[in-house]
Scaffold this motif. Sequence first.
Motif, PDB file in Angstrom:
ATOM      1  N   PHE A  24       4.176   2.182  -4.471  1.00 52.08           N
ATOM      2  CA  PHE A  24       3.458   1.656  -3.314  1.00 52.08           C
ATOM      3  C   PHE A  24       2.626   2.760  -2.656  1.00 52.08           C
ATOM      4  O   PHE A  24       1.482   2.532  -2.255  1.00 52.08           O
ATOM      5  N   ALA A  25       3.205   3.948  -2.534  1.00 49.09           N
ATOM      6  CA  ALA A  25       2.467   5.058  -1.930  1.00 49.09           C
ATOM      7  C   ALA A  25       1.229   5.389  -2.749  1.00 49.09           C
ATOM      8  O   ALA A  25       0.135   5.581  -2.197  1.00 49.09           O
ATOM      9  N   GLU A  26       1.387   5.445  -4.066  1.00 44.14           N
ATOM     10  CA  GLU A  26       0.257   5.782  -4.933  1.00 44.14           C
ATOM     11  C   GLU A  26      -0.823   4.711  -4.893  1.00 44.14           C
ATOM     12  O   GLU A  26      -2.020   5.020  -4.878  1.00 44.14           O
ATOM     13  N   THR A  27      -0.420   3.449  -4.852  1.00 42.25           N
ATOM     14  CA  THR A  27      -1.378   2.356  -4.915  1.00 42.25           C
ATOM     15  C   THR A  27      -2.053   2.088  -3.583  1.00 42.25           C
ATOM     16  O   THR A  27      -3.260   1.835  -3.532  1.00 42.25           O
ATOM     17  N   PHE A  28      -1.292   2.135  -2.497  1.00 43.25           N
ATOM     18  CA  PHE A  28      -1.822   1.727  -1.203  1.00 43.25           C
ATOM     19  C   PHE A  28      -1.722   2.780  -0.103  1.00 43.25           C
ATOM     20  O   PHE A  28      -2.669   2.993   0.647  1.00 43.25           O
ATOM     21  N   LEU A  29      -0.560   3.411   0.016  1.00 38.59           N
ATOM     22  CA  LEU A  29      -0.246   4.125   1.250  1.00 38.59           C
ATOM     23  C   LEU A  29      -1.135   5.332   1.499  1.00 38.59           C
ATOM     24  O   LEU A  29      -1.577   5.562   2.634  1.00 38.59           O
ATOM     25  N   PHE A  30      -1.408   6.123   0.467  1.00 41.27           N
ATOM     26  CA  PHE A  30      -2.237   7.307   0.681  1.00 41.27           C
ATOM     27  C   PHE A  30      -3.628   6.917   1.182  1.00 41.27           C
ATOM     28  O   PHE A  30      -4.178   7.544   2.087  1.00 41.27           O
ATOM     29  N   SER A  31      -4.190   5.862   0.619  1.00 44.10           N
ATOM     30  CA  SER A  31      -5.507   5.396   1.074  1.00 44.10           C
ATOM     31  C   SER A  31      -5.440   4.840   2.485  1.00 44.10           C
ATOM     32  O   SER A  31      -6.340   5.077   3.302  1.00 44.10           O
ATOM     33  N   LEU A  32      -4.358   4.088   2.782  1.00 46.96           N
ATOM     34  CA  LEU A  32      -4.196   3.555   4.127  1.00 46.96           C
ATOM     35  C   LEU A  32      -4.122   4.672   5.165  1.00 46.96           C
ATOM     36  O   LEU A  32      -4.763   4.606   6.219  1.00 46.96           O
ATOM     37  N   CYS A  33      -3.343   5.695   4.862  1.00 46.49           N
ATOM     38  CA  CYS A  33      -3.203   6.815   5.798  1.00 46.49           C
ATOM     39  C   CYS A  33      -4.524   7.560   5.969  1.00 46.49           C
ATOM     40  O   CYS A  33      -4.881   7.983   7.075  1.00 46.49           O
ATOM     41  N   SER A  34      -5.239   7.723   4.873  1.00 46.78           N
ATOM     42  CA  SER A  34      -6.533   8.404   4.949  1.00 46.78           C
ATOM     43  C   SER A  34      -7.511   7.610   5.807  1.00 46.78           C
ATOM     44  O   SER A  34      -8.223   8.177   6.650  1.00 46.78           O
ATOM     45  N   ASP A  35      -7.545   6.294   5.618  1.00 46.82           N
ATOM     46  CA  ASP A  35      -8.440   5.450   6.419  1.00 46.82           C
ATOM     47  C   ASP A  35      -8.038   5.479   7.894  1.00 46.82           C
ATOM     48  O   ASP A  35      -8.894   5.529   8.782  1.00 46.82           O
TER      49      ASP A  35
END
Length: 298
Positions: free
Chosen positions: A105-116
């Motif tokens: 989940f972190a690789e697919t979504f979370l890192f991008s969500l946090c960056s945004d």
Amino acid sequence: MSDHKRMERLMLFVELARQLNFTRAARKLGISKGYLSEQVKKLETELKCPLLVRTTRSVRLTREGERALAQGLNIRSQVFQLERSVNEENEAVSGLLRITAPKMFAETFLFSLCSDFQGLHPDILFEINCSYTTHNLNQQDIDVAFRATTTPPDDMVVSELLPYTHLLVASPAYLANYGEPQHIDDLAQHACLATLHQKSWPLKQGPVDINGWLATNENHLLRQQALKGKGIIRVANYYVADDIARGELQVVLPEECLPMGNSIYLFHPQLVYPSQKLKTFTRFVRDYFANHSPERQA
């Protein structure tokens, strides 16, 4: 006498000293005139000096009362500054958010969500613990958790984000070389690559024992091997949705995939006064998945 009662009496005296009228001061404080008079007398007893000169028509301060008023105003100002400072810090979308989440989940979504999110709120910082360990947020210093589960905790504030299922996938090159399985029994003749805890794959017709040449605790390594044409893997559909859309992976035995039963949940402790950064981030995440394209979940 407890400190908080002495402080309360001093604050009552400060308001009376500013008004120099028991009736007006009591009305502004929302208490009775008798209670105000009683508390000021107790304060004078504790300080062992008169603070007021009372007559039938007026109230004025003694020299000790003037000093008490000055000190009381200074203490009240410091209390207001403390409240303002704490409130501003709590209401600011800044500081550190500690997060735990599954690796996929972190690789697919979370890192991008946090960056945004950080792009919108530059003063925010993140610490992300990627693992499948179940952390107790009531005991550990973690603000937000994402968890893949069928039973979210009932002592947390919980939001369901992403229902998902597991797919069997392989690259077109692998299937061209080794043939596409037509039945679950055919999997015994294929390189089925699994995670360490997967002794068998649950499918509609029943579990299938897995004896592939590779087992690992890292799903991204399995995905890499599948993309390289090294075998068939079983993985969450959201993790390989883009690979399937690009034609780099292909679903195998789609009729054997179980219906959606798992979900990714967001949760955090039940706080009386959650910080603004926590409220804003969790709302941002919920809005993202509420508006997310269903193709990603297909």
